[in-house]
Motif scaffolding. Structure first.
Motif, mmCIF file in Angstrom:
data_model
loop_
_atom_site.group_PDB
_atom_site.id
_atom_site.type_symbol
_atom_site.label_atom_id
_atom_site.label_comp_id
_atom_site.label_asym_id
_atom_site.label_seq_id
_atom_site.Cartn_x
_atom_site.Cartn_y
_atom_site.Cartn_z
ATOM 1 N N ALA A 43 -50.044 4.645 -12.051
ATOM 2 C CA ALA A 43 -50.352 3.890 -10.839
ATOM 3 C C ALA A 43 -50.820 2.480 -11.179
ATOM 4 O O ALA A 43 -50.588 1.537 -10.417
ATOM 5 C CB ALA A 43 -51.414 4.620 -10.025
ATOM 6 N N GLU A 44 -51.460 2.342 -12.325
ATOM 7 C CA GLU A 44 -51.914 1.007 -12.730
ATOM 8 C C GLU A 44 -50.722 0.083 -12.995
ATOM 9 O O GLU A 44 -50.791 -1.114 -12.746
ATOM 10 C CB GLU A 44 -52.809 1.095 -13.962
ATOM 11 C CG GLU A 44 -53.524 -0.203 -14.256
ATOM 12 C CD GLU A 44 -54.640 -0.047 -15.265
ATOM 13 O OE1 GLU A 44 -55.249 -1.066 -15.575
ATOM 14 O OE2 GLU A 44 -54.886 1.073 -15.739
ATOM 15 N N LYS A 45 -49.607 0.640 -13.458
ATOM 16 C CA LYS A 45 -48.397 -0.159 -13.639
ATOM 17 C C LYS A 45 -47.878 -0.642 -12.290
ATOM 18 O O LYS A 45 -47.354 -1.752 -12.181
ATOM 19 C CB LYS A 45 -47.327 0.651 -14.368
ATOM 20 C CG LYS A 45 -47.665 0.898 -15.819
ATOM 21 C CD LYS A 45 -46.606 1.714 -16.502
ATOM 22 C CE LYS A 45 -47.032 2.038 -17.938
ATOM 23 N NZ LYS A 45 -46.081 2.913 -18.610
ATOM 24 N N GLN A 46 -48.013 0.203 -11.258
ATOM 25 C CA GLN A 46 -47.604 -0.201 -9.916
ATOM 26 C C GLN A 46 -48.462 -1.353 -9.407
ATOM 27 O O GLN A 46 -48.000 -2.200 -8.653
ATOM 28 C CB GLN A 46 -47.705 0.968 -8.937
ATOM 29 C CG GLN A 46 -46.652 2.010 -9.122
ATOM 30 C CD GLN A 46 -46.814 3.147 -8.131
ATOM 31 O OE1 GLN A 46 -47.915 3.457 -7.696
ATOM 32 N NE2 GLN A 46 -45.692 3.747 -7.766
ATOM 33 N N VAL A 47 -49.707 -1.383 -9.843
ATOM 34 C CA VAL A 47 -50.615 -2.440 -9.428
ATOM 35 C C VAL A 47 -50.079 -3.799 -9.860
ATOM 36 O O VAL A 47 -50.141 -4.769 -9.099
ATOM 37 C CB VAL A 47 -52.027 -2.211 -10.023
ATOM 38 C CG1 VAL A 47 -52.915 -3.420 -9.838
ATOM 39 C CG2 VAL A 47 -52.653 -1.004 -9.388
ATOM 40 N N THR A 48 -49.530 -3.880 -11.047
ATOM 41 C CA THR A 48 -49.001 -5.158 -11.518
ATOM 42 C C THR A 48 -47.835 -5.617 -10.639
ATOM 43 O O THR A 48 -47.705 -6.809 -10.360
ATOM 44 C CB THR A 48 -48.544 -5.081 -12.985
ATOM 45 O OG1 THR A 48 -47.549 -4.072 -13.118
ATOM 46 C CG2 THR A 48 -49.721 -4.772 -13.908
ATOM 47 N N VAL A 49 -47.026 -4.680 -10.170
ATOM 48 C CA VAL A 49 -45.909 -5.025 -9.286
ATOM 49 C C VAL A 49 -46.444 -5.529 -7.945
ATOM 50 O O VAL A 49 -45.961 -6.529 -7.399
ATOM 51 C CB VAL A 49 -44.980 -3.807 -9.089
ATOM 52 C CG1 VAL A 49 -43.926 -4.094 -8.038
ATOM 53 C CG2 VAL A 49 -44.340 -3.421 -10.403
ATOM 54 N N ILE A 50 -47.467 -4.857 -7.407
ATOM 55 C CA ILE A 50 -48.071 -5.274 -6.140
ATOM 56 C C ILE A 50 -48.667 -6.671 -6.277
ATOM 57 O O ILE A 50 -48.490 -7.524 -5.408
ATOM 58 C CB ILE A 50 -49.143 -4.260 -5.692
ATOM 59 C CG1 ILE A 50 -48.504 -2.924 -5.319
ATOM 60 C CG2 ILE A 50 -49.949 -4.801 -4.516
ATOM 61 C CD1 ILE A 50 -49.509 -1.804 -5.084
ATOM 62 N N ARG A 51 -49.373 -6.921 -7.374
ATOM 63 C CA ARG A 51 -50.000 -8.236 -7.578
ATOM 64 C C ARG A 51 -48.965 -9.337 -7.714
ATOM 65 O O ARG A 51 -49.133 -10.424 -7.181
ATOM 66 C CB ARG A 51 -50.876 -8.204 -8.823
ATOM 67 C CG ARG A 51 -52.191 -7.530 -8.585
ATOM 68 C CD ARG A 51 -53.115 -7.707 -9.764
ATOM 69 N NE ARG A 51 -54.345 -6.967 -9.536
ATOM 70 C CZ ARG A 51 -55.036 -6.376 -10.468
ATOM 71 N NH1 ARG A 51 -54.623 -6.423 -11.724
ATOM 72 N NH2 ARG A 51 -56.143 -5.725 -10.178
ATOM 73 N N ARG A 52 -47.868 -9.059 -8.430
ATOM 74 C CA ARG A 52 -46.819 -10.067 -8.582
ATOM 75 C C ARG A 52 -46.210 -10.418 -7.229
ATOM 76 O O ARG A 52 -45.952 -11.594 -6.945
ATOM 77 C CB ARG A 52 -45.726 -9.560 -9.528
ATOM 78 C CG ARG A 52 -45.770 -10.274 -10.848
ATOM 79 C CD ARG A 52 -44.599 -9.921 -11.728
ATOM 80 N NE ARG A 52 -45.104 -9.020 -12.766
ATOM 81 C CZ ARG A 52 -44.562 -7.884 -13.114
ATOM 82 N NH1 ARG A 52 -43.453 -7.480 -12.549
ATOM 83 N NH2 ARG A 52 -45.107 -7.136 -14.045
ATOM 84 N N ALA A 53 -45.973 -9.413 -6.394
ATOM 85 C CA ALA A 53 -45.409 -9.670 -5.072
ATOM 86 C C ALA A 53 -46.383 -10.478 -4.211
ATOM 87 O O ALA A 53 -45.973 -11.376 -3.474
ATOM 88 C CB ALA A 53 -45.071 -8.346 -4.385
#
Length: 150
Positions: A43-53
């Motif tokens: 889930a922490e990897k998903q966080v990086t995608v959310i932050r980039r967006a």
């Protein structure tokens, strides 16, 4: 309890933030309401995608907000075609997503639809003044011309 926020929670953080909360608050409120997900390495990897967006959509500062304001106000009038009946009443209403698409089609910058300040429901043909809140200190205004299409 360590969780990852999926939506903005007042006093806690923004989407993508990893926060530590009390077990009861996380388990009984944040998780069931869909405001957060449990923290895991995946889930922490998903966080990086959310932050980039989020960073791609975000206005980076006062100077950038003024540049975007100049680009939007340089358009003067943005035209949006909508299906209408007799008397100029629209079938449905104009949505913020429609307005953002019209801005892009007119050659303007890409903006987040949640930043638009539309007048109460636009349900008829005509000219409307629309505001875009780019920064707490910067608001751009332009004229939206809703025209009938067939």
């Amino acid at each position: 309890m360590k969780i990852i926020l999926t939506q903005e929670v007042s006093g806690l953080g923004a989407p993508g933030d990893i926060v530590e909360v009390k077990d009861g608050y996380g388990r009984n409120y944040l998780l069931p309401q869909g405001f957060a997900i449990n923290w895991t390495k995946g889930a922490e990897k998903q966080v990086t995608v959310i932050r980039r967006a989020r960073q791609a959509r975000e206005i980076r500062g006062l100077e950038h907000a003024n540049e975007v304001k100049a680009a939007i106000e340089g358009l003067k009038t943005v035209s949006l075609g909508a299906r209408s009946g007799a008397g100029g009443r629209l079938f449905g209403s104009v949505t913020p997503a429609d307005v953002v698409g019209a801005i892009r089609a007119a050659g303007g910058p890409s903006i987040d639809r949640r930043r638009l300040d539309l007048p109460a429901h636009i349900k008829s043909v005509g000219a409307y003044t629309v505001g875009v809140k780019l920064h707490p200190e910067v608001t751009a205004k332009f004229t939206l011309n809703v025209t009938p299409t067939k």
